[in-house]
Design a protein around this motif. Structure first.
Motif, mmCIF file in Angstrom:
data_model
loop_
_atom_site.group_PDB
_atom_site.id
_atom_site.type_symbol
_atom_site.label_atom_id
_atom_site.label_comp_id
_atom_site.label_asym_id
_atom_site.label_seq_id
_atom_site.Cartn_x
_atom_site.Cartn_y
_atom_site.Cartn_z
ATOM 1 N N ILE A 106 68.603 92.836 23.765
ATOM 2 C CA ILE A 106 69.618 92.023 24.450
ATOM 3 C C ILE A 106 69.168 91.696 25.882
ATOM 4 O O ILE A 106 68.387 92.438 26.487
ATOM 5 C CB ILE A 106 71.003 92.708 24.474
ATOM 6 N N ILE A 107 69.701 90.589 26.375
ATOM 7 C CA ILE A 107 69.275 90.102 27.699
ATOM 8 C C ILE A 107 70.501 89.902 28.593
ATOM 9 O O ILE A 107 71.475 89.254 28.184
ATOM 10 C CB ILE A 107 68.541 88.744 27.577
ATOM 11 N N PHE A 108 70.424 90.443 29.798
ATOM 12 C CA PHE A 108 71.470 90.234 30.802
ATOM 13 C C PHE A 108 70.886 89.420 31.955
ATOM 14 O O PHE A 108 69.666 89.369 32.146
ATOM 15 C CB PHE A 108 71.962 91.577 31.355
ATOM 16 N N MET A 109 71.768 88.832 32.723
ATOM 17 C CA MET A 109 71.305 88.085 33.903
ATOM 18 C C MET A 109 72.190 88.420 35.099
ATOM 19 O O MET A 109 73.411 88.571 34.942
ATOM 20 C CB MET A 109 71.366 86.584 33.632
ATOM 21 N N LEU A 166 66.840 92.650 31.911
ATOM 22 C CA LEU A 166 67.735 92.129 32.950
ATOM 23 C C LEU A 166 66.967 91.072 33.741
ATOM 24 O O LEU A 166 65.971 91.379 34.400
ATOM 25 C CB LEU A 166 68.200 93.260 33.876
ATOM 26 N N VAL A 167 67.428 89.828 33.614
ATOM 27 C CA VAL A 167 66.799 88.745 34.373
ATOM 28 C C VAL A 167 67.467 88.686 35.739
ATOM 29 O O VAL A 167 68.687 88.501 35.834
ATOM 30 C CB VAL A 167 66.985 87.382 33.657
ATOM 31 N N VAL A 168 66.677 88.867 36.786
ATOM 32 C CA VAL A 168 67.228 88.857 38.145
ATOM 33 C C VAL A 168 66.760 87.574 38.839
ATOM 34 O O VAL A 168 65.562 87.340 38.978
ATOM 35 C CB VAL A 168 66.767 90.115 38.907
ATOM 36 N N GLU A 227 75.686 78.165 46.737
ATOM 37 C CA GLU A 227 74.720 77.384 45.942
ATOM 38 C C GLU A 227 73.356 78.044 45.877
ATOM 39 O O GLU A 227 72.329 77.385 45.874
ATOM 40 C CB GLU A 227 74.630 75.950 46.463
ATOM 41 N N LYS A 228 73.377 79.377 45.855
ATOM 42 C CA LYS A 228 72.122 80.130 45.665
ATOM 43 C C LYS A 228 71.994 80.558 44.208
ATOM 44 O O LYS A 228 71.019 81.163 43.806
ATOM 45 C CB LYS A 228 72.095 81.385 46.565
ATOM 46 N N PHE A 229 73.045 80.345 43.449
ATOM 47 C CA PHE A 229 72.971 80.556 42.001
ATOM 48 C C PHE A 229 73.577 79.325 41.349
ATOM 49 O O PHE A 229 74.793 79.152 41.304
ATOM 50 C CB PHE A 229 73.723 81.817 41.568
ATOM 51 N N THR A 230 72.710 78.413 40.883
ATOM 52 C CA THR A 230 73.184 77.214 40.196
ATOM 53 C C THR A 230 72.568 77.208 38.804
ATOM 54 O O THR A 230 71.620 77.960 38.531
ATOM 55 C CB THR A 230 72.738 75.937 40.943
ATOM 56 N N ALA A 231 73.096 76.357 37.938
ATOM 57 C CA ALA A 231 72.571 76.269 36.569
ATOM 58 C C ALA A 231 71.088 75.869 36.603
ATOM 59 O O ALA A 231 70.270 76.416 35.871
ATOM 60 C CB ALA A 231 73.394 75.266 35.775
ATOM 61 N N THR A 232 70.748 74.952 37.481
ATOM 62 C CA THR A 232 69.351 74.497 37.570
ATOM 63 C C THR A 232 68.444 75.646 37.999
ATOM 64 O O THR A 232 67.351 75.834 37.453
ATOM 65 C CB THR A 232 69.237 73.359 38.635
ATOM 66 N N MET A 233 68.905 76.425 38.989
ATOM 67 C CA MET A 233 68.087 77.552 39.475
ATOM 68 C C MET A 233 67.913 78.606 38.385
ATOM 69 O O MET A 233 66.832 79.170 38.218
ATOM 70 C CB MET A 233 68.739 78.202 40.688
ATOM 71 N N ALA A 234 68.986 78.869 37.642
ATOM 72 C CA ALA A 234 68.912 79.879 36.573
ATOM 73 C C ALA A 234 67.918 79.417 35.512
ATOM 74 O O ALA A 234 67.072 80.194 35.041
ATOM 75 C CB ALA A 234 70.287 80.103 35.969
ATOM 76 N N ALA A 235 68.001 78.136 35.159
ATOM 77 C CA ALA A 235 67.080 77.595 34.141
ATOM 78 C C ALA A 235 65.640 77.685 34.638
ATOM 79 O O ALA A 235 64.715 78.028 33.891
ATOM 80 C CB ALA A 235 67.452 76.149 33.835
ATOM 81 N N ARG A 236 65.451 77.392 35.920
ATOM 82 C CA ARG A 236 64.097 77.435 36.508
ATOM 83 C C ARG A 236 63.526 78.865 36.456
ATOM 84 O O ARG A 236 62.366 79.075 36.167
ATOM 85 C CB ARG A 236 64.161 76.943 37.955
ATOM 86 N N THR A 237 64.403 79.840 36.734
ATOM 87 C CA THR A 237 63.953 81.244 36.705
ATOM 88 C C THR A 237 63.488 81.630 35.292
ATOM 89 O O THR A 237 62.434 82.244 35.114
ATOM 90 C CB THR A 237 65.095 82.178 37.144
ATOM 91 N N LEU A 238 64.277 81.240 34.293
ATOM 92 C CA LEU A 238 63.915 81.583 32.910
ATOM 93 C C LEU A 238 62.587 80.935 32.534
ATOM 94 O O LEU A 238 61.740 81.536 31.861
ATOM 95 C CB LEU A 238 65.007 81.121 31.948
ATOM 96 N N GLU A 262 72.152 73.318 30.935
ATOM 97 C CA GLU A 262 70.806 73.390 31.541
ATOM 98 C C GLU A 262 69.861 74.272 30.728
ATOM 99 O O GLU A 262 68.670 74.033 30.680
ATOM 100 C CB GLU A 262 70.898 73.964 32.957
ATOM 101 N N ILE A 263 70.431 75.349 30.137
ATOM 102 C CA ILE A 263 69.588 76.327 29.436
ATOM 103 C C ILE A 263 69.733 76.097 27.935
ATOM 104 O O ILE A 263 70.646 76.592 27.293
ATOM 105 C CB ILE A 263 69.993 77.774 29.843
ATOM 106 N N LYS A 264 68.807 75.302 27.405
ATOM 107 C CA LYS A 264 68.951 74.872 26.001
ATOM 108 C C LYS A 264 68.459 75.939 25.019
ATOM 109 O O LYS A 264 68.899 75.998 23.880
ATOM 110 C CB LYS A 264 68.143 73.575 25.765
ATOM 111 N N ASP A 265 67.524 76.797 25.465
ATOM 112 C CA ASP A 265 66.901 77.750 24.524
ATOM 113 C C ASP A 265 67.791 78.938 24.190
ATOM 114 O O ASP A 265 67.486 79.692 23.273
ATOM 115 C CB ASP A 265 65.595 78.302 25.123
#
Ligand code: SF4
Length: 374
Positions: free
Chosen positions: A264-267, A291-293, A308-319, A349-352
């Motif tokens: 399992i994966i947490f963020m 755990l994805v940080v 705006e330090k946690f946005t959908a685009t930023m989360a997708a970029r991290t993954l 944003e996170i399609k996978d």
């Protein structure tokens, strides 16, 4: 107290509409510009030949270091500028020193015990700050910082101990107040409190904890106890964090209990306190996990979202950066419950991965996982 630009300006010719107003002799375009630069220590007060004596005196007084810094082989003590951490920051954590009497037969074993003491808290590792060698007649080999007792006693430090707790606490408060608020040089030496051998450890712990908060620069102990030092160091770390710098951990994928591609994966974000709360729960789960940080300048999840330090685009970029989709077969990511309102946005944003809303509190994770895997 430091002088602000406006306070300085009131003394200058422009504020008084006097001769030499904005004359530029200081190489600043106006008196106001000079005042602002002076407040930031970017120019010398002597650059303005028309600065009145009263301003020079106030400025010199404001510039005086309220408390001296004493250095022992790289260990800095004192140098504090404020009474309360939220005013700016505290500079040097209260040093914790242990006395080793070398006339005692077990002194080498005692030094070994001190050398072996080490604790890690919030990614920082701590050891004993200083060993004071009493009755030292020979050189000793140790990895710890040492000073002979006779040299220690010659340091410009103020022994603030007054026998009992209340008198010592009052004295520490008096010394620090005089030093910071009045810049009284008589009280500029950093303070220490000495704990003699044989005192009740719970009382020592309570008193030492108070002295760390208010306002000892150093505590010296004749007795050493690992649990006592672990407690004091943990407290000290809390008091001496810089309020302007959030505690943060490295943004990356953390693994708990040897995860594989089906785990399992947490963020979450890289705010240290959130990270350790979640990591502690994940470590204790009966199932492995990731755990994805995400990088968020050390902000907690809601603060990061609002800044705006946690946005959908930023989360997708991290993954993408960590190639999570390539590393695992799991196709669900559990986000903090506090970010439930972002689920749709993140999903777009996170399609996978399927975005699953998790718990609001870390302590609820175990039950959440139990229900999820049941
Ligand atoms: Fe103002 Fe003094 Fe600078 Fe002249 S030299 S502009 S009076 S601050």
């Amino acid at each position: 107290m430091e002088l602000s630009g406006l306070q300085i300006f009131k003394y200058l010719p422009a504020a008084k509409k006097a001769e030499h107003t904005n004359c530029k002799e200081c190489e600043c375009p106006t008196c106001m510009a000079f005042a602002l630069k002076l407040a930031k220590n970017q120019v010398e007060i002597s650059a303005c030949p028309y600065a009145p004596e009263e301003l020079k005196e106030r400025f010199e007084q404001a510039r005086k270091q309220p408390q001296k810094t004493v250095e022992i082989a790289g260990l800095k003590i004192g140098g504090e500028n404020v009474l309360y951490r939220h005013e700016k920051t505290f500079i040097n954590p209260t040093a914790l020193a242990v006395v080793v009497d070398m006339s005692k037969p077990d002194f080498e074993g005692r030094i070994k015990r001190l050398e072996n003491f080490e604790i890690t808290r919030v990614s920082e590792t701590f050891k004993i700050d200083l060993v004071i060698l009493k009755n030292c007649t020979q050189n000793i080999q140790t990895t710890l910082r040492t000073i002979r007792e006779e040299e220690f006693l010659k340091l410009p430090l103020n022994d603030a101990g007054r026998g009992d707790f209340q008198a010592t606490a009052d004295n520490l408060l008096h010394i620090r107040t005089k030093a910071i608020l009045e810049k009284n040089e008589e009280f500029a030496e950093p303070t220490y409190v000495y704990f003699k051998s044989g005192q009740d450890i719970n009382e020592v712990c309570a008193q030492a904890s108070f002295y760390i908060c208010k306002y000892a620069n150093m505590l010296v102990f004749e007795d050493f106890d690992e649990a006592l030092f672990s407690t004091l160091i943990t407290l000290r770390q809390n008091i001496f964090t810089d309020p302007q710098k959030p505690l943060q951990v490295e943004a990356k994928i953390y693994e708990f209990n040897n995860p594989d591609e089906n785990s399992i994966i947490f963020m979450t974000t890289n705010f240290a306190l959130t990270f350790f709360a979640v990591a502690n729960e994940l470590e204790n789960l009966s199932v492995p996990s990731y755990l994805v940080v995400t990088p968020a300048d050390g902000m907690s999840v809601l603060t990061a979202w609002s800044a705006e330090k946690f946005t959908a685009t930023m989360a997708a970029r991290t993954l993408k950066k960590f190639d999570l989709a390539g590393r695992v077969k799991t196709r669900k990511i559990i986000i903090p419950g506090l970010l439930a309102h972002m689920q749709k946005e993140l999903q777009e944003e996170i399609k996978d991965f399927e975005i699953v809303v998790g718990t609001r509190e870390a302590y609820e994770i175990a039950d959440f996982v139990k229900n999820m895997t049941a």
